[in-house]
Design a protein around this motif. Structure first.
Motif, PDB file in Angstrom:
ATOM      1  N   UNK A 178       0.828  -1.193   0.000  1.00  0.00           N
ATOM      2  CA  UNK A 178       0.000   0.000   0.000  1.00  0.00           C
ATOM      3  C   UNK A 178       0.861   1.241   0.000  1.00  0.00           C
ATOM      4  N   UNK A 179       0.251   2.381   0.135  1.00  0.00           N
ATOM      5  CA  UNK A 179       1.011   3.614   0.263  1.00  0.00           C
ATOM      6  C   UNK A 179       1.816   3.570   1.563  1.00  0.00           C
ATOM      7  N   UNK A 180       2.959   4.286   1.560  1.00  0.00           N
ATOM      8  CA  UNK A 180       3.779   4.287   2.762  1.00  0.00           C
ATOM      9  C   UNK A 180       2.998   4.715   3.984  1.00  0.00           C
ATOM     10  N   UNK A 181       2.182   5.756   3.866  1.00  0.00           N
ATOM     11  CA  UNK A 181       1.386   6.246   4.989  1.00  0.00           C
ATOM     12  C   UNK A 181       0.360   5.223   5.442  1.00  0.00           C
ATOM     13  N   UNK A 182      -0.175   4.443   4.499  1.00  0.00           N
ATOM     14  CA  UNK A 182      -1.153   3.414   4.850  1.00  0.00           C
ATOM     15  C   UNK A 182      -0.513   2.312   5.687  1.00  0.00           C
ATOM     16  N   UNK A 183       0.687   1.892   5.299  1.00  0.00           N
ATOM     17  CA  UNK A 183       1.363   0.847   6.067  1.00  0.00           C
ATOM     18  C   UNK A 183       1.817   1.362   7.426  1.00  0.00           C
ATOM     19  N   UNK A 184       2.169   2.635   7.509  1.00  0.00           N
ATOM     20  CA  UNK A 184       2.519   3.223   8.809  1.00  0.00           C
ATOM     21  C   UNK A 184       1.354   3.124   9.786  1.00  0.00           C
ATOM     22  N   UNK A 185       0.136   3.221   9.270  1.00  0.00           N
ATOM     23  CA  UNK A 185      -1.064   3.182  10.105  1.00  0.00           C
ATOM     24  C   UNK A 185      -1.646   1.776  10.250  1.00  0.00           C
ATOM     25  N   UNK A 186      -1.075   0.789   9.563  1.00  0.00           N
ATOM     26  CA  UNK A 186      -1.605  -0.571   9.594  1.00  0.00           C
ATOM     27  C   UNK A 186      -1.258  -1.226  10.936  1.00  0.00           C
ATOM     28  N   UNK A 187      -2.242  -1.700  11.705  1.00  0.00           N
ATOM     29  CA  UNK A 187      -1.955  -2.297  13.018  1.00  0.00           C
ATOM     30  C   UNK A 187      -0.983  -3.473  12.960  1.00  0.00           C
ATOM     31  N   UNK A 188      -1.109  -4.311  11.917  1.00  0.00           N
ATOM     32  CA  UNK A 188      -0.182  -5.454  11.810  1.00  0.00           C
ATOM     33  C   UNK A 188       1.240  -4.954  11.606  1.00  0.00           C
ATOM     34  N   UNK A 189       1.433  -3.980  10.707  1.00  0.00           N
ATOM     35  CA  UNK A 189       2.774  -3.447  10.447  1.00  0.00           C
ATOM     36  C   UNK A 189       3.322  -2.771  11.694  1.00  0.00           C
ATOM     37  N   UNK A 190       2.481  -2.030  12.393  1.00  0.00           N
ATOM     38  CA  UNK A 190       2.914  -1.359  13.618  1.00  0.00           C
ATOM     39  C   UNK A 190       3.414  -2.368  14.639  1.00  0.00           C
ATOM     40  N   UNK A 191       2.709  -3.465  14.793  1.00  0.00           N
ATOM     41  CA  UNK A 191       3.106  -4.470  15.782  1.00  0.00           C
ATOM     42  C   UNK A 191       4.325  -5.252  15.323  1.00  0.00           C
ATOM     43  N   UNK A 192       4.374  -5.617  14.044  1.00  0.00           N
ATOM     44  CA  UNK A 192       5.434  -6.494  13.550  1.00  0.00           C
ATOM     45  C   UNK A 192       6.750  -5.747  13.324  1.00  0.00           C
ATOM     46  N   UNK A 193       6.687  -4.485  12.865  1.00  0.00           N
ATOM     47  CA  UNK A 193       7.897  -3.805  12.418  1.00  0.00           C
ATOM     48  C   UNK A 193       8.203  -2.479  13.110  1.00  0.00           C
ATOM     49  N   UNK A 194       7.203  -1.898  13.756  1.00  0.00           N
ATOM     50  CA  UNK A 194       7.401  -0.563  14.332  1.00  0.00           C
ATOM     51  C   UNK A 194       7.455  -0.555  15.858  1.00  0.00           C
ATOM     52  N   UNK A 195       7.258  -1.716  16.459  1.00  0.00           N
ATOM     53  CA  UNK A 195       7.345  -1.795  17.913  1.00  0.00           C
ATOM     54  C   UNK A 195       6.218  -1.088  18.636  1.00  0.00           C
ATOM     55  N   UNK A 196       5.078  -0.936  17.975  1.00  0.00           N
ATOM     56  CA  UNK A 196       3.937  -0.249  18.592  1.00  0.00           C
ATOM     57  C   UNK A 196       3.067  -1.282  19.304  1.00  0.00           C
TER      58      UNK A 196
END
Length: 237
Positions: free
Chosen positions: A219-237
């Motif tokens: 998806x768009x970079x901003x969309x993946x930044x807001x994606x809960x799965x991406x946040x948990x898997x790669x962003x440490x959120x």
């Protein structure tokens, strides 16, 4: 028509499939990020795009032309350049000679001189250290030289493999700013492979998350930044 089209790309090392069925495209002037953990297949994908590893199957198209079996030199000549992971500079050569090594076959001395000036404007530290041995530079300065060497090939598509790896945060910010300038001022397409997913997604127009050689999110970079799965898997959120 996209500048680069990757269709069902599969790359194997012996019996191990490092990349399986990967498809994505890059438009002119677009920054595309590939994120994922170690061993996800990101760097292997770049190596396949530049011709350093042969695909087991799939297709790579540049401006609609099939380059899947083209030699690396032919791909560079067609406008693709790679700044590799780990920088891979010639440590006993000067900074400027490292840069000039990237301009092999580019054109006249005037063109090479102009490209050198552009890189020195982009990275003033590199200009200051142009006579030093590349091996004497800090990791961040070496990364700037590695990016500059790739730019000396005068590409239309620049591929960056882990440009922030092992670099101080202040220098990472400088390199991120340089990537944005390259994209904006030269309208250059960029494929960015980064373990620093937050940085990559912030910079990118479009992004793909890879795991075990497969794309699992896009998806768009901003969309993946807001994606809960991406946040948990790669962003440490």
């Amino acid at each position: 028509m996209p500048m680069l089209s990757v269709r069902d790309l599969t790359v194997s090392y012996g019996r191990l499939e490092a990349v399986r069925g990967v498809s994505f495209s890059v438009e002119a002037g677009q920054i595309v990020a590939l994120i994922g953990s170690n061993g996800a297949g990101k760097s292997t994908t770049l190596k396949a795009l530049i011709g350093l590893v042969p695909p087991a199957s799939g297709q790579i198209l540049l401006d609609g032309r099939d380059i899947t079996r083209a030699a690396p030199a032919a791909r560079v000549h067609a406008g693709i350049a790679l700044s590799p992971e780990g920088r891979r500079l010639f440590g006993r050569m000067s900074v400027q000679d490292n840069l000039l090594a990237g301009a092999h076959g580019v054109g006249s001395r005037a063109v090479v001189r102009r490209m050198l000036d552009d890189i020195y404007a982009l990275f003033p530290q590199v200009r200051e250290r142009r006579s030093q041995l590349a091996g004497s530079l800090s990791g961040g300065e070496q990364q700037m030289v590695a990016i500059g060497r790739a730019l000396m090939a005068n590409p239309r598509l620049l591929m960056l493999d882990e440009p922030s790896l092992g670099i101080a945060p202040k220098i990472v910010a400088e390199i991120a700013g340089a990537i944005e300038r390259i994209n904006r001022e030269k309208n250059m397409a960029i494929v960015l492979v980064e373990q620093n997913a937050r940085l990559a997604l912030r910079l990118s127009h479009r992004a793909y998350a890879l795991e075990h050689g497969e794309i699992i999110r896009s998806g768009k970079g901003a969309e993946l930044l807001a994606d809960p799965f991406v946040q948990k898997a790669y962003l440490g959120v």
